[in-house]
Design an enzyme around this catalytic site. Structure first.
Site, PDB file in Angstrom:
ATOM      1  N   ASP A  97      74.345 100.338  -4.409  1.00 47.32           N
ATOM      2  CA  ASP A  97      73.989 100.767  -5.772  1.00 47.32           C
ATOM      3  C   ASP A  97      74.752 102.031  -6.163  1.00 47.32           C
ATOM      4  OD1 ASP A  97      72.429 101.498  -3.611  1.00 47.32           O
ATOM      5  OD2 ASP A  97      70.720 102.120  -4.793  1.00 47.32           O
ATOM      6  N   TYR A 127      74.492  84.016  -0.026  1.00 47.20           N
ATOM      7  CA  TYR A 127      75.226  82.892  -0.606  1.00 47.20           C
ATOM      8  C   TYR A 127      75.477  81.764   0.399  1.00 47.20           C
ATOM      9  CZ  TYR A 127      76.240  85.644  -4.826  1.00 47.20           C
ATOM     10  OH  TYR A 127      76.155  86.372  -5.986  1.00 47.20           O
ATOM     11  N   ASP A 137      80.679  89.803  -4.638  1.00 50.93           N
ATOM     12  CA  ASP A 137      80.738  89.006  -5.864  1.00 50.93           C
ATOM     13  C   ASP A 137      80.499  89.913  -7.073  1.00 50.93           C
ATOM     14  OD1 ASP A 137      80.825  86.791  -7.511  1.00 50.93           O
ATOM     15  OD2 ASP A 137      78.700  86.313  -7.232  1.00 50.93           O
ATOM     16  N   LYS A 181      73.740  97.922   2.361  1.00 54.11           N
ATOM     17  CA  LYS A 181      72.405  98.346   1.928  1.00 54.11           C
ATOM     18  C   LYS A 181      71.534  98.487   3.180  1.00 54.11           C
ATOM     19  CE  LYS A 181      69.461  99.281  -1.397  1.00 54.11           C
ATOM     20  NZ  LYS A 181      69.584 100.406  -2.334  1.00 54.11           N
TER      21      LYS A 181
END
Ligand code: NAD
Length: 338
Positions: A209, A123, A233, A175
């Protein structure tokens, strides 16, 4: 002691829900003096910039603001006024508590907090098209920017938040199994910071995830979650969904010495000027602000009144199944102040 707070009513439903929130705060006799300022469409209508200098000066002076939603006009040259505000004041932490207001939903008594890094990651908006042959947009590329500095300060912020608010555990979400450099750096720095809190705050690390699934299956296993910008987010909207949607989701944008509190929803142009918008998101943001100002008892009192009013469900706005106007809803909350 009276606190001076910059107040940006915003546009769309913003001014209506802001007046409703001010009514409840007035009735609760909170010691706040408001420094009213314009931004967004309301500023444009007044012949000013989208983010006028006097508004920035006011926040600079007061170091704290309560903000209604701001419409970002398409093609205005701003990616988002909200992003511009975050950048200007280096509001690096987006703190979003997800707490059950209405019992009897999918889950009762949820109480978790997502601490999202607000300035880096994908972002940061470092992206461009890649032209090939005759196609200027044959591809596109975006950079996930992660720094040691940015990772260190957000993870430390999450731990400090946990200590200050009597929380037990911080979960770092990443991740790093795929994105070895960017997410790996975030994770490594997080582990280093966590060592400073060993014995005080429990630390765990999870892959994003798997975290999404775990949040849906059993949200009670989480307490404070800290993560980078985009994951934060997505996960904070997921968490808002666990407690009844964006209508009950407040957020705090925090920097080293400046804080801006807001509802998570936007300016809802489809229902602007109808006096039916639900003021709860902004009122809950005001409760976070009261906590930040060292007035947690006032915040708790308003929170209890809001909950009582919503549970009674007699005087609530149409989004909650009622027929009340924004102002009637606020008056009912004020009447329920203990
Ligand atoms: P939105 O949140 O404004 O509206 C989405 C839906 O939720 C609409 O149907 C709306 O009527 C409903 N809704 C939202 N808030 C409500 C409330 N308090 N009570 C009852 N219903 C409510 O999202 P959008 O339509 O995607 O965005 C509209 C504008 O708001 C855009 O210009 C966007 O950039 C801006 N925006 C601002 C902020 C902010 O200032 N923090 C956040 C999100 C969007």
């Amino acid at each position: 002691m009276t606190h001076t707070v910059t107040l940006i009513p915003g546009d769309g439903i913003g001014p209506g829900i802001t007046e409703a929130v001010l009514h409840v705060l007035d009735m609760a006799e909170v010691p706040i003096e408001w420094d009213r300022q314009l931004a967004g469409l309301a500023a444009l209508d007044a012949g000013q910039d989208l983010l006028p200098q006097p508004t920035l000066d006011s926040i600079e002076r007061n170091r704290i603001a309560l903000k209604g939603p701001l419409t970002t006009p398409i093609g205005a040259g701003f990616r988002s006024i909200n992003v511009a505000l975050r950048k200007h004041f280096d509001l690096f932490a987006n703190v979003r508590p997800a707490r059950t207001v209405v019992p009897g939903g999918r889950y009762d008594e949820i109480d978790l907090v997502i601490v999202r890094e607000n300035t880096e990651g994908l972002y940061a908006g470092i992206e461009h098209y890649i032209g090939m042959q005759n196609d200027p947009r044959a591809g596109a590329e975006s950079v996930m920017l992660i720094t040691r500095f940015g990772s260190e300060r957000i993870v430390r912020h999450a731990f400090e938040y946990a200590v200050e608010h009597g929380r037990k555990k911080v979960t770092l979400v990443h991740k790093a199994n795929i994105l070895k450099c960017t997410q790996g750096l975030f994770l490594d720095v997080g582990r280093e910071v966590a060592r400073d809190y060993q014995g005080t705050i429990e630390f765990e690390e999870r892959i994003v995830d798997a975290t999404a699934m775990a949040l849906v299956l059993d949200p009670y296993q989480f307490d404070v979650i800290v993560t980078e910008n985009m994951f934060g987010d997505i996960l904070s909207d997921l968490a808002a969904g666990l407690v009844g949607g964006l209508g009950f989701a407040p957020g705090a944008n925090l920097g080293e010495d400046t804080a801006i509190f807001e509802a998570i929803h936007g300016s809802a142009p489809d229902i602007a000027d109808q006096n039916i918008a639900n003021p709860c998101g902004l009122l809950l943001a005001a409760c976070l602000m009261l906590d930040h100002l060292g007035l947690p008892d006032s915040g708790r009192r308003i929170w209890d009144a809001l909950r009582r009013t919503v549970v009674e469900a007699k005087v609530v706005t149409p989004d909650l199944g009622g027929t009340a106007s924004t102002h009637e809803f606020a008056a009912a909350i004020a009447a329920n102040l203990g």
